[in-house]
Scaffold this motif. Sequence first.
Motif, PDB file in Angstrom:
ATOM      1  N   UNK A 123      61.292  32.153  27.274  1.00  0.00           N
ATOM      2  CA  UNK A 123      60.724  32.890  28.403  1.00  0.00           C
ATOM      3  C   UNK A 123      60.085  34.198  27.985  1.00  0.00           C
ATOM      4  N   UNK A 124      59.098  34.627  28.753  1.00  0.00           N
ATOM      5  CA  UNK A 124      58.712  36.037  28.817  1.00  0.00           C
ATOM      6  C   UNK A 124      58.453  36.356  30.284  1.00  0.00           C
ATOM      7  N   UNK A 125      59.286  37.210  30.842  1.00  0.00           N
ATOM      8  CA  UNK A 125      59.171  37.594  32.242  1.00  0.00           C
ATOM      9  C   UNK A 125      58.331  38.860  32.327  1.00  0.00           C
ATOM     10  N   UNK A 126      57.336  38.864  33.216  1.00  0.00           N
ATOM     11  CA  UNK A 126      56.333  39.933  33.278  1.00  0.00           C
ATOM     12  C   UNK A 126      56.146  40.367  34.725  1.00  0.00           C
ATOM     13  N   UNK A 127      56.083  41.659  34.950  1.00  0.00           N
ATOM     14  CA  UNK A 127      55.743  42.201  36.266  1.00  0.00           C
ATOM     15  C   UNK A 127      54.470  43.014  36.161  1.00  0.00           C
ATOM     16  N   UNK A 128      53.527  42.759  37.085  1.00  0.00           N
ATOM     17  CA  UNK A 128      52.313  43.574  37.158  1.00  0.00           C
ATOM     18  C   UNK A 128      51.941  43.807  38.616  1.00  0.00           C
ATOM     19  N   UNK A 129      50.705  44.241  38.867  1.00  0.00           N
ATOM     20  CA  UNK A 129      50.279  44.584  40.219  1.00  0.00           C
ATOM     21  C   UNK A 129      50.329  43.403  41.181  1.00  0.00           C
ATOM     22  N   UNK A 130      50.243  42.197  40.638  1.00  0.00           N
ATOM     23  CA  UNK A 130      50.230  41.006  41.488  1.00  0.00           C
ATOM     24  C   UNK A 130      51.598  40.358  41.644  1.00  0.00           C
ATOM     25  N   UNK A 224      43.436  35.190  24.109  1.00  0.00           N
ATOM     26  CA  UNK A 224      43.003  36.426  24.760  1.00  0.00           C
ATOM     27  C   UNK A 224      42.025  36.123  25.890  1.00  0.00           C
ATOM     28  N   UNK A 225      41.881  37.113  26.757  1.00  0.00           N
ATOM     29  CA  UNK A 225      40.911  37.021  27.847  1.00  0.00           C
ATOM     30  C   UNK A 225      40.465  38.437  28.200  1.00  0.00           C
ATOM     31  N   UNK A 226      39.181  38.631  28.315  1.00  0.00           N
ATOM     32  CA  UNK A 226      38.633  39.926  28.741  1.00  0.00           C
ATOM     33  C   UNK A 226      38.393  39.837  30.239  1.00  0.00           C
ATOM     34  N   UNK A 227      39.302  40.398  31.010  1.00  0.00           N
ATOM     35  CA  UNK A 227      39.256  40.248  32.455  1.00  0.00           C
ATOM     36  C   UNK A 227      40.111  41.306  33.112  1.00  0.00           C
ATOM     37  N   UNK A 228      39.783  41.626  34.361  1.00  0.00           N
ATOM     38  CA  UNK A 228      40.632  42.534  35.142  1.00  0.00           C
ATOM     39  C   UNK A 228      41.463  41.765  36.171  1.00  0.00           C
ATOM     40  N   UNK A 229      41.485  40.437  36.071  1.00  0.00           N
ATOM     41  CA  UNK A 229      42.307  39.605  36.949  1.00  0.00           C
ATOM     42  C   UNK A 229      43.784  39.932  36.733  1.00  0.00           C
ATOM     43  N   UNK A 230      44.525  40.099  37.818  1.00  0.00           N
ATOM     44  CA  UNK A 230      45.948  40.415  37.701  1.00  0.00           C
ATOM     45  C   UNK A 230      46.864  39.246  38.064  1.00  0.00           C
ATOM     46  N   UNK A 231      46.326  38.205  38.671  1.00  0.00           N
ATOM     47  CA  UNK A 231      47.099  36.985  38.908  1.00  0.00           C
ATOM     48  C   UNK A 231      47.084  36.198  37.602  1.00  0.00           C
ATOM     49  N   UNK A 232      48.198  36.220  36.885  1.00  0.00           N
ATOM     50  CA  UNK A 232      48.226  35.659  35.535  1.00  0.00           C
ATOM     51  C   UNK A 232      48.091  34.148  35.521  1.00  0.00           C
ATOM     52  N   UNK A 233      48.258  33.500  36.661  1.00  0.00           N
ATOM     53  CA  UNK A 233      48.061  32.055  36.723  1.00  0.00           C
ATOM     54  C   UNK A 233      46.581  31.687  36.821  1.00  0.00           C
ATOM     55  N   UNK A 234      45.716  32.667  37.026  1.00  0.00           N
ATOM     56  CA  UNK A 234      44.280  32.403  37.191  1.00  0.00           C
ATOM     57  C   UNK A 234      43.459  32.746  35.954  1.00  0.00           C
ATOM     58  N   UNK A 235      44.090  33.263  34.927  1.00  0.00           N
ATOM     59  CA  UNK A 235      43.358  33.691  33.736  1.00  0.00           C
ATOM     60  C   UNK A 235      43.255  32.538  32.739  1.00  0.00           C
ATOM     61  N   UNK A 236      42.058  32.319  32.190  1.00  0.00           N
ATOM     62  CA  UNK A 236      41.870  31.325  31.143  1.00  0.00           C
ATOM     63  C   UNK A 236      41.890  32.045  29.794  1.00  0.00           C
TER      64      UNK A 236
END
Length: 314
Positions: A123-130, A224-236
């Motif tokens: 696991x890696x558990x992560x908390x962010x703005x989303x 890696x991904x260059x993006x400001x998306x905060x929903x980590x399930x939406x990042x490619x």
Amino acid sequence: MHLLPLDKSSYVGQADPYILKSGGKYYIYVTGHDAVYAYHSDNLFDGWQYYGKVFTKEGHDSFWAPSVIELDGTYYMYNSIEVYDDIPDKGGHRGAMFVSTADNPLGPFGNERQILHPFSIDSHIVQNESGLFLFYSTNVFEGERIGTRIVVDRMLDPFTPEGKPVTVVEPTLDEDIYRRDRYKKGQHWHTIEGAFYFKEGDWQYVMYSGNCFEQPTYYVGYARAKTDETDLTKIKFQKYPDDNTYSPVLAANEFEEGTGHHSMIKEGDQWYAIYHARDLDISDESAFDARNARICKLNVYDGIITAERYENHI
């Protein structure tokens, strides 16, 4: 360089080290056969003390790869345990993700709940703005490169995955092969595990370990991904430099092997990796698990990660 103290007379192993900083102090949690073990220090580079067991569960074993997060004064530990009252996956694997809680970093952690079915590890558990997100590894038995891969799922609360995991990093290289002909001739088993997510500047990264820690090509890589998306399930996320090139950040070198499954911490502007490895000159070949925790600098700039090893590695 070596980070945690070694007591070979009562060594429990230091695999899969996960570092947490809380209240100005440092904590490292490691895999154990009969429990999750912990170390603590007031300083990142020295003064580490062995604490002992911080989480165990009677009748279970293989307490793998913990990650810990503090949420509103409660510490949540995510790690896998072998379970015998749940259906294993198609390969017979029984490791399943649990969450336990404590009111301080050294536990004891309890109130454990199983939150995923086998196979779910690392696991890696992560908390962010989303919100809260859980990275973990699971197995796929169909396709060109079968094996273990990393997914991410949103957590509805610390105990409840949404149940919509999205693949983040999957095997693409022969260097990702864990074992050839594992289940049938010509069908090789691959492994991508040990996820660690972080953000730096305009880039978001998922680092991982590929292959098997006993193999010469075991390594740490990243997507890696260059993006400001905060929903980590939406990042490619895209493997660096691409899907077809073996380009490890950490791999076997002139003094160590089995380099992998790391966590990270940032001190000031500098990132550090806490990883496990074995000394090449180890004399006790009978050791059950000779991996121990080490530290090195990771330089992170504009989508590129490089490791800076210390000359004094012991």
